[in-house]
Design a protein around this motif. Structure first.
Motif, PDB file in Angstrom:
ATOM      1  N   HIS A 171     -10.202  -2.232   2.175  1.00  0.00           N
ATOM      2  CA  HIS A 171      -8.968  -0.987   2.565  1.00  0.00           C
ATOM      3  C   HIS A 171     -10.089  -0.170   3.573  1.00  0.00           C
ATOM      4  N   ALA A 224      -3.866   3.185  -0.396  1.00  0.00           N
ATOM      5  CA  ALA A 224      -3.737   1.882  -0.830  1.00  0.00           C
ATOM      6  C   ALA A 224      -3.168   1.100  -1.725  1.00  0.00           C
ATOM      7  N   ARG A 241       0.743  -0.579  -0.170  1.00  0.00           N
ATOM      8  CA  ARG A 241       0.203  -0.520   0.081  1.00  0.00           C
ATOM      9  C   ARG A 241       0.867   1.210   0.016  1.00  0.00           C
TER      10      ARG A 241
END
Lengths: 236, 476
Positions: B453, B372, B334
């Motif tokens: 997420h 993310a 991420r």
């Protein structure tokens, strides 16, 4: 007598355009005239407009699915043969439901050869419906009369509407009374194809045939279940 | 029988524990009596010591007669001064006034009066003739205790020689436990009966507790090898065991639901795969059946094969992505992703797509970053945009707002969603589409990615068209 497979105007309905195109090719190659439609709604319109001799339709389609299509056509008085293309086991039972009025089903992914053979058989049945009966082609036992050419079944002189598959099943059992056929053997004889269908479908067919025959004679008991082995025709 | 016994006796068995607790409680009085016998000895010893101290104080005062009364009151004892000829010179008796412990004993034994030295006097010679007085005269000081078991009393004395005469301090105390001690054999006999009863009660109680547990275990294990459609565990009890069975049944129902959902998913998947496979099969049969293949036919077959294999590939790829996303995208790296830039890029791609020429795309973005996996987030957003584009009649508009929560709102002006679809539109293979486009997994994938997420997705209808809202926690 020379045999020419009947050719006719066939309406093919499927929402998968690649499959539709592949089917169209196969039917064209077999010499049929074809009309295609991508969903049930278009299919209904096409039946009204083009008056096809037979319909091959997918079951799972948006708007109007294959079941609804069949029901609507029957409700509107159309007697043309309908072959449904199913892709779920759960659809098969319904595809052949007595009340629905479909003439046969073919499970995806099917062999186009088999599909065409089914269509041909149905078309021949339609073509012979008005011709004089040839008694030599008939198989009769216990009040049941099978006309192999017309795929016609009469029980106690009353006609019964059966699918090609159901006809082959009855033919196999009646042809050799007393002999026990395993489900496997019955599958082999009645489908004559390599489509992968669960063996229990045989039970479904038997159940449906019994229901049809019992609707004429409630005492009907000639199709016997042999536990652990299969089915046989009981002559007594 | 033996197996049951072995099961009951294995370490940590609830049955065994219940039995042990009951037996220990039943035998407790007997143990207590044996143990507290020691306490009585201590009582006598302490009494003797305190009396010795008392006579010492009297002796050291110089004038025993003057302090006699005060000291006797203080020590709750009887003090007597015996002259050389054996005559009692002075006496003060406070032995009846034994402090709070005496009063407690008195209450416990329901006595009308505290034990008195009179009992002792009755069985002993007069003071002048007592052995301890003679010995004190010779040795200076003697002390000791005499037990009076019938009365369950203990009497202690201290005799000290002083110039004024022999000071004798005496005190009597009841030995409360002595009474029980004496009755210990009777107590033991009673205890044996109690213990037998307790053993039975303990076994019964243990059984009562353990039986339903064993029954529950048996029924649960019975279901391990059976299909999920097996009937729920039947334990018709309204107590905690019944509740436990209820909890198990809830778990079973939940597992069954999920399994049914999975089964439906697999059926859907097989269904989705059968169409392209059927097309491929038909094309291959067509190729095999024709001796000569024209260019036009070749192109047609190639298109069928290409489309179908692409469909299959897309399906399999999305299925894998979905499986990964639903497992929480564990292995994905991420980083901070600029949602506004991502949306602008995706919208530009859609604008450039010739198949979507009829549509106008509008994007209004605020700076917004989230933490993310950039490729998974991109496919989540792309799926929502593709979906909107496939339903829109004229326009698709996207709005990105920043803040603590990043919101992406995608509006189309299509037919909107059927009322029953609002909850189901993110389900796998749900579709309300007119023609089959895509795999039916796109929005399911979007939801799985967004939820992985820490965000969530929602669908609603606008006055004209549908709205999809994605919210994601902003990067800090």
């Amino acid at each position: 007598m020379g045999y020419y497979p009947p050719v006719a105007h066939v309406l093919i309905i499927d929402d998968d355009r690649s499959l539709l195109d592949a089917l169209a090719m196969a039917f064209e190659d077999a010499g049929h005239d074809i009309t295609v439609a991508v969903d049930g709604r278009e299919g209904l319109e096409a039946v009204e407009r083009h008056r096809p001799a037979l319909v091959v339709s997918d079951v799972n389609m948006p708007h109007v699915d294959g079941f609804t299509l069949t029901r609507r056509l029957r409700d509107a008085g159309h007697g043309l043969p309908i072959v449904l293309l199913t892709s779920r086991d759960s659809e098969i039972d319904e595809a052949l439901g007595l009340e629905l009025g479909a003439d046969d089903y073919v499970a995806k992914p099917f062999s186009t050869r088999i599909l065409l053979a089914r269509v041909t058989a149905l078309l021949r049945r339609e073509a012979l419906a008005s011709a004089p009966v040839d008694r030599t082609q008939r198989l009769e036992r216990n009040g049941l009369a099978l006309d192999a050419e017309r795929l016609e079944v009469r029980f106690l002189e009353q006609p019964i509407r059966v699918t090609v598959t159901e006809f082959r099943l009855l033919e196999t059992l009646v042809g050799r009374p007393g002999v026990v056929f395993s489900r496997d053997a019955l599958m082999e004889r009645m489908r004559g194809d390599d489509s992968v269908v669960a063996e229990r479908i045989v039970d479904t067919y038997i159940r449906r045939l019994r229901r049809k025959l019992e609707s004429i004679d409630a005492e009907f008991a000639h199709i016997e279940t042999v536990v652990g082995a299969g089915y046989r025709w009981r002559d007594a | 029988m033996i197996r049951r016994l072995r099961a009951a006796l294995r370490p940590r068995s609830l049955r065994l524990r219940a039995l042990i607790v009951v037996v220990v409680v039943a035998a407790l009085p007997v143990f207590a009596v044996w143990a507290t016998d020691l306490a009585d000895a201590t009582v006598a010893q302490r009494m003797e010591m305190s009396l010795s101290a008392l006579t010492r104080r009297v002796a050291s005062s110089g004038s025993p007669v003057a302090v006699l009364d005060a000291q006797a009151g203080q020590g709750h004892a009887r003090l007597t001064l015996v002259g050389a000829d054996g005559a009692v010179l002075a006496e003060s008796d406070h032995s009846g006034e034994s402090g709070w412990s005496g009063r407690l004993t008195q209450w416990v034994f329901q006595e009308e009066a505290p034990p008195s030295l009179a009992v002792l006097d009755a069985v002993r010679p007069t003071l002048a003739d007592r052995e301890e007085v003679a010995r004190a005269r010779a040795e200076g000081h003697v002390s000791g205790c005499i037990g009076l078991s019938e009365q369950r009393l203990v009497a202690c004395y201290s005799a000290r020689h002083t110039p004024a005469g022999i000071v004798v301090a005496e005190q009597v105390k009841r030995l409360p436990i002595r009474a029980l001690y004496d009755a210990r054999f009777q107590l033991l006999k009673v205890s044996i009966f109690v213990a037998i009863a307790a053993l039975l009660a303990g076994a019964w109680l243990g059984n009562r507790m353990v039986r339903p547990l064993e029954e529950l275990r048996r029924q649960v294990l019975d279901r391990v090898d059976r299909p999920l459609s097996a009937p729920p565990v039947a334990l018709s009890r309204s107590d905690e065991f019944g509740e436990l069975a209820g909890a198990f049944n809830r778990l079973l129902a939940e597992v069954r639901d999920r399994s049914a959902a999975n089964e439906a998913f697999v059926a859907d998947l097989a269904h989705e795969m059968k169409n392209p496979v059927a097309a491929i099969r038909a094309a291959s049969e067509s190729l095999a059946g024709q001796a000569e293949v024209t260019e036009a036919r070749k192109a047609r077959l190639a298109r069928i094969l290409d489309d179908s294999s692409r469909r299959l590939d897309e399906l399999v790829t999305q299925l894998l992505e979905l499986a990964r996303a639903e497992a929480g995208l564990q292995s994905e790296e991420r980083a901070e992703v600029d949602v506004a830039a991502l949306i602008s890029g995706l919208v530009d791609t859609l604008r450039a797509d010739p198949r979507l020429e009829r549509l106008t795309f509008m994007a209004r973005t605020e700076p917004a970053t989230v933490r993310a996996g950039s490729s998974s987030l991109e496919s989540a957003l792309r799926n929502v945009l593709d979906n909107a584009a496939s339903f829109a009649s004229h326009a698709v508009s996207v709005e990105v707002t920043g803040g603590a929560v990043v919101r992406v709102v995608v509006d189309d002006d299509g037919p909107g969603l059927p009322a029953d679809a609002l909850d189901r539109v993110f389900d796998r293979f749900y579709t309300s589409r007119g023609a089959t486009v895509g795999t039916g997994l796109g929005l399911a994938l979007t939801r799985a990615i967004v939820e992985a997420h820490g965000g969530h997705v929602a669908a609603e209808n606008r006055e004209q068209g549908a709205r999809f809202v994605l919210t994601l926690p902003a990067a800090r």
